[in-house]
Design an enzyme around this catalytic site. Structure first.
Site, mmCIF file in Angstrom:
data_model
loop_
_atom_site.group_PDB
_atom_site.id
_atom_site.type_symbol
_atom_site.label_atom_id
_atom_site.label_comp_id
_atom_site.label_asym_id
_atom_site.label_seq_id
_atom_site.Cartn_x
_atom_site.Cartn_y
_atom_site.Cartn_z
ATOM 1 N N HIS A 155 45.867 41.513 50.378
ATOM 2 C CA HIS A 155 46.567 41.531 49.084
ATOM 3 C C HIS A 155 47.594 42.649 48.995
ATOM 4 O O HIS A 155 48.019 43.004 47.900
ATOM 5 C CB HIS A 155 45.541 41.677 47.942
ATOM 6 C CG HIS A 155 44.625 40.494 47.831
ATOM 7 N ND1 HIS A 155 43.434 40.542 47.141
ATOM 8 C CD2 HIS A 155 44.700 39.247 48.349
ATOM 9 C CE1 HIS A 155 42.833 39.360 47.227
ATOM 10 N NE2 HIS A 155 43.581 38.557 47.959
ATOM 11 N N GLY A 214 31.259 44.326 48.451
ATOM 12 C CA GLY A 214 31.993 44.790 47.274
ATOM 13 C C GLY A 214 32.965 43.808 46.692
ATOM 14 O O GLY A 214 33.996 44.201 46.140
ATOM 15 N N THR A 215 32.675 42.506 46.815
ATOM 16 C CA THR A 215 33.582 41.546 46.202
ATOM 17 C C THR A 215 32.822 40.557 45.339
ATOM 18 O O THR A 215 31.732 40.102 45.691
ATOM 19 C CB THR A 215 34.422 40.790 47.244
ATOM 20 O OG1 THR A 215 35.306 39.895 46.565
ATOM 21 C CG2 THR A 215 33.559 40.013 48.234
ATOM 22 N N TYR A 222 51.106 49.859 37.606
ATOM 23 C CA TYR A 222 50.958 50.162 39.039
ATOM 24 C C TYR A 222 51.233 51.639 39.330
ATOM 25 O O TYR A 222 50.589 52.242 40.182
ATOM 26 C CB TYR A 222 51.851 49.235 39.870
ATOM 27 C CG TYR A 222 51.254 47.864 40.016
ATOM 28 C CD1 TYR A 222 51.583 46.827 39.137
ATOM 29 C CD2 TYR A 222 50.267 47.614 40.971
ATOM 30 C CE1 TYR A 222 50.989 45.585 39.237
ATOM 31 C CE2 TYR A 222 49.667 46.375 41.076
ATOM 32 C CZ TYR A 222 50.018 45.366 40.208
ATOM 33 O OH TYR A 222 49.409 44.137 40.293
HETATM 34 C C1 BV8 Z 1 47.332 31.960 46.161
HETATM 35 C C2 BV8 Z 1 46.550 42.509 44.255
HETATM 36 C C3 BV8 Z 1 48.660 30.091 46.734
HETATM 37 C C4 BV8 Z 1 47.130 42.821 42.910
HETATM 38 C C5 BV8 Z 1 44.973 40.692 43.891
HETATM 39 C C6 BV8 Z 1 45.618 28.600 39.309
HETATM 40 C C7 BV8 Z 1 46.956 28.890 39.489
HETATM 41 C C8 BV8 Z 1 47.405 29.637 40.558
HETATM 42 C C9 BV8 Z 1 46.506 30.129 41.479
HETATM 43 C C10 BV8 Z 1 45.178 29.832 41.289
HETATM 44 C C11 BV8 Z 1 44.715 29.071 40.233
HETATM 45 N N1 BV8 Z 1 43.370 28.968 40.340
HETATM 46 C C12 BV8 Z 1 42.956 29.633 41.431
HETATM 47 C C13 BV8 Z 1 44.047 30.146 42.024
HETATM 48 C C14 BV8 Z 1 44.088 30.910 43.194
HETATM 49 C C15 BV8 Z 1 44.112 32.383 42.756
HETATM 50 C C16 BV8 Z 1 42.703 32.770 42.376
HETATM 51 O O1 BV8 Z 1 41.852 32.857 43.236
HETATM 52 N N2 BV8 Z 1 42.451 32.991 41.068
HETATM 53 C C17 BV8 Z 1 41.118 33.366 40.648
HETATM 54 C C18 BV8 Z 1 41.200 34.361 39.493
HETATM 55 C C19 BV8 Z 1 40.373 32.101 40.256
HETATM 56 N N3 BV8 Z 1 44.564 33.079 43.924
HETATM 57 C C20 BV8 Z 1 45.857 33.369 44.060
HETATM 58 O O2 BV8 Z 1 46.691 33.176 43.210
HETATM 59 C C21 BV8 Z 1 46.213 33.940 45.418
HETATM 60 N N4 BV8 Z 1 47.365 33.266 45.923
HETATM 61 O O3 BV8 Z 1 46.376 31.257 45.959
HETATM 62 O O4 BV8 Z 1 48.537 31.500 46.635
HETATM 63 C C22 BV8 Z 1 49.263 29.615 45.432
HETATM 64 C C23 BV8 Z 1 50.607 29.797 45.210
HETATM 65 C C24 BV8 Z 1 51.168 29.321 44.011
HETATM 66 C C25 BV8 Z 1 50.349 28.706 43.047
HETATM 67 C C26 BV8 Z 1 48.971 28.560 43.291
HETATM 68 C C27 BV8 Z 1 48.421 29.020 44.468
HETATM 69 C C28 BV8 Z 1 46.543 35.423 45.290
HETATM 70 C C29 BV8 Z 1 45.265 36.218 45.046
HETATM 71 C C30 BV8 Z 1 45.558 37.728 45.175
HETATM 72 C C31 BV8 Z 1 45.729 38.341 43.806
HETATM 73 N N5 BV8 Z 1 45.921 39.797 43.946
HETATM 74 N N6 BV8 Z 1 45.196 41.993 44.092
HETATM 75 C C32 BV8 Z 1 46.453 44.012 42.262
HETATM 76 O O5 BV8 Z 1 45.465 44.542 42.812
HETATM 77 O O6 BV8 Z 1 46.941 44.404 41.191
HETATM 78 S S1 BV8 Z 1 43.409 40.176 43.634
HETATM 79 C C33 BV8 Z 1 42.440 41.405 43.015
HETATM 80 O O7 BV8 Z 1 41.150 40.805 42.845
HETATM 81 C C34 BV8 Z 1 42.158 42.597 43.937
HETATM 82 O O8 BV8 Z 1 42.758 42.508 45.203
HETATM 83 C C35 BV8 Z 1 40.643 42.522 44.088
HETATM 84 O O9 BV8 Z 1 40.177 43.046 45.275
HETATM 85 C C36 BV8 Z 1 40.489 41.060 44.067
HETATM 86 C C37 BV8 Z 1 39.170 40.424 44.048
HETATM 87 O O10 BV8 Z 1 38.365 41.114 43.175
HETATM 88 P P1 BV8 Z 1 37.138 41.909 43.844
HETATM 89 O O11 BV8 Z 1 37.648 42.690 44.997
HETATM 90 O O12 BV8 Z 1 36.058 40.949 44.117
HETATM 91 O O13 BV8 Z 1 36.818 42.936 42.734
HETATM 92 P P2 BV8 Z 1 36.060 42.655 41.365
HETATM 93 O O14 BV8 Z 1 36.375 43.799 40.472
HETATM 94 O O15 BV8 Z 1 36.316 41.261 40.902
HETATM 95 O O16 BV8 Z 1 34.515 42.716 41.780
HETATM 96 C C38 BV8 Z 1 33.993 43.923 42.263
HETATM 97 C C39 BV8 Z 1 32.681 43.563 42.939
HETATM 98 O O17 BV8 Z 1 32.159 44.750 43.518
HETATM 99 C C40 BV8 Z 1 31.639 43.039 41.974
HETATM 100 O O18 BV8 Z 1 30.943 41.947 42.560
HETATM 101 C C41 BV8 Z 1 30.675 44.234 41.810
HETATM 102 O O19 BV8 Z 1 29.340 43.813 41.621
HETATM 103 C C42 BV8 Z 1 30.807 44.882 43.153
HETATM 104 N N7 BV8 Z 1 30.523 46.324 43.178
HETATM 105 C C43 BV8 Z 1 30.680 47.228 42.174
HETATM 106 N N8 BV8 Z 1 30.326 48.461 42.641
HETATM 107 C C44 BV8 Z 1 29.951 48.303 43.953
HETATM 108 C C45 BV8 Z 1 30.089 46.945 44.295
HETATM 109 N N9 BV8 Z 1 29.802 46.476 45.521
HETATM 110 C C46 BV8 Z 1 29.363 47.359 46.432
HETATM 111 N N10 BV8 Z 1 29.216 48.681 46.186
HETATM 112 C C47 BV8 Z 1 29.505 49.178 44.971
HETATM 113 N N11 BV8 Z 1 29.340 50.502 44.722
#
Ligand code: BV8
Length: 246
Positions: A121, A189-190, A69
């Site tokens: 987040h 962008g997500t 971080y």
């Molecule tokens: C929660 C901060 C309740 C940290 C982030 C099993 C166990 C436990 C939880 C889960 C589980 N299964 C599912 C879950 C829920 C889990 C989850 O969703 N997991 C996913 C992986 C399946 N979620 C959580 O845990 C959330 N909390 O549910 O609490 C709970 C409590 C206890 C137990 C269970 C549940 C918390 C989620 C928050 C995590 N923290 N960030 C840090 O940054 O270090 S998330 C992190 O990913 C960032 O914030 C980021 O923004 C986010 C999402 O990613 P994206 O923003 O979409 O970015 P990514 O790189 O993936 O994609 C980029 C996109 O941009 C692409 O599509 C690309 O094509 C596009 N792009 C590229 N260039 C451009 C563009 N678009 C436009 N213009 C461009 N130029």
């Protein structure tokens, strides 16, 4: 690079009374911030961010997570908002009701001038006590190979939401209410893979909103969108503003 906007979409935005925007890491890509799933560079290329952004990783290897971080915080000192961030400010200033819900932790929306903003987040620039969750602005660099400590003795940590941590309840509730009430939602962008943020676009669609995806790549949402702008947000968002308010 210009980008053609469907006249029907331009008219939708011009007539919109209540706009919700959800952004992800892609909106900051053109500012030079690596997206969450892009390979991290240098030392961090060997780590999966999904593995580092968790309480378990922090408990298992607190100094590694702290350093990851700290590296990202230093990177933020070198970047600035891009045309996509500024286009969202222009929309906020033109529509009657507006909310920007971001998954990004880089602070670039606020730096661009976004005001009606919820950080789902957290924010990387803020450091908190891992026990009391109080903000800490200064700390001594530790000599014991551990993260710096709060006066209470607990390690400091970034003020971000890790996986398996709950989102800030008020921010999430505000975004969920906006999804129920908006007439137009922009999803920019997500990868739409992280919940509960990724549930917002379909909630808006179920409530009757027109939903627009802005992303150079397809996502799991693409098939449910009313409009898809297959372009970088730094190109598509300014083109959308220019088409709606020539
Ligand atoms: C929660 C901060 C309740 C940290 C982030 C099993 C166990 C436990 C939880 C889960 C589980 N299964 C599912 C879950 C829920 C889990 C989850 O969703 N997991 C996913 C992986 C399946 N979620 C959580 O845990 C959330 N909390 O549910 O609490 C709970 C409590 C206890 C137990 C269970 C549940 C918390 C989620 C928050 C995590 N923290 N960030 C840090 O940054 O270090 S998330 C992190 O990913 C960032 O914030 C980021 O923004 C986010 C999402 O990613 P994206 O923003 O979409 O970015 P990514 O790189 O993936 O994609 C980029 C996109 O941009 C692409 O599509 C690309 O094509 C596009 N792009 C590229 N260039 C451009 C563009 N678009 C436009 N213009 C461009 N130029």
């Amino acid at each position: 690079m210009s980008f053609a906007i469907a006249p029907a979409l331009a008219a939708m935005l011009r007539a919109a009374r209540n706009v919700l925007v959800l952004t992800g890491a892609g909106v900051s890509a053109e500012s030079g911030v690596p997206t969450f799933r892009d390979a991290q560079t240098g030392l961090w290329a060997q780590f999966d961010p999904l593995e580092l952004a968790t309480p378990r990783a922090f408990a298992r290897n607190p100094r590694l997570v702290w350093d990851w971080y700290a590296w990202r915080r230093e990177l933020l000192a070198t970047v600035a908002p891009n045309a996509g961030h500024h286009a969202l400010v222009a929309i906020e200033r033109r529509v009657p009701r507006f909310l920007l819900a971001t998954q990004n932790v880089d602070g670039l929306h606020a730096a661009a001038g976004s005001r009606a903003l919820v950080e789902l987040h957290g924010n990387l620039a803020r450091v908190i006590c891992s026990r009391e969750h109080t903000l800490v602005s200064t700390w001594a660099e530790p000599a014991d190979g551990m993260p710096p400590r709060c006066a209470c003795g607990a390690w400091l940590r970034p003020d971000v939401v890790w996986f398996e941590e709950n989102l800030p309840p008020q921010a999430l509730a505000e975004a969920q209410r906006a999804a129920e009430e908006c007439d137009l939602m922009l999803v920019a962008g997500t990868a739409a893979e992280v919940y509960p943020a990724a549930a917002l676009p379909l909630a808006a669609r179920r409530a009757g909103a027109c939903v627009v995806e802005i992303n150079p790549q397809p996502t799991p949402l693409s098939g449910d969108m009313d409009f898809v702008l297959r372009a970088p947000s730094g190109v598509a968002l300014p083109a959308l503003v220019a088409a709606a308010w020539p």
